[in-house]
Each structure stands twice: as C-alpha cells, then as structure tokens.
Motif scaffolding. Sequence first.
Motif: not given
Length: 51
Positions: A19-20, A24, A39-41, A44, A48
């Motif tokens: 996410g940051r 990314p 994608r995983c976070d 966030v 975003g």
Amino acid sequence: MNAYSDRLADRVAIVTGAGRGTGPALAQCLVAEGARVGRCDGGVSLTGRAG
C-alpha cells in the motif's frame, strides 16, 4: 513491452506492504513481468491512506 514482459507468466506473487513505500513499485514490476499479483497491506485503507 520488453523482452522480459512474460518472464513471470503463469506465476503468482503476493506482495505484503503493497500500500505504500516500495511495495506498490514492486507489485507493478511483477505485473510488468507477467505475474498475477495479490497486494495486501493491513495498515492501509482502499484509498491508500494509512489507517
């Protein structure tokens, strides 16, 4: 497209922290190489922003 655009075709990558920061960019590079990317976070939101 470049000579390596399908180098990771039929591969799956999971990018944590996507996410940051550099996450990314890493995810985008993997997609450019032909991988399917998850994608995983956890820290966030969908927009975003940290949360």
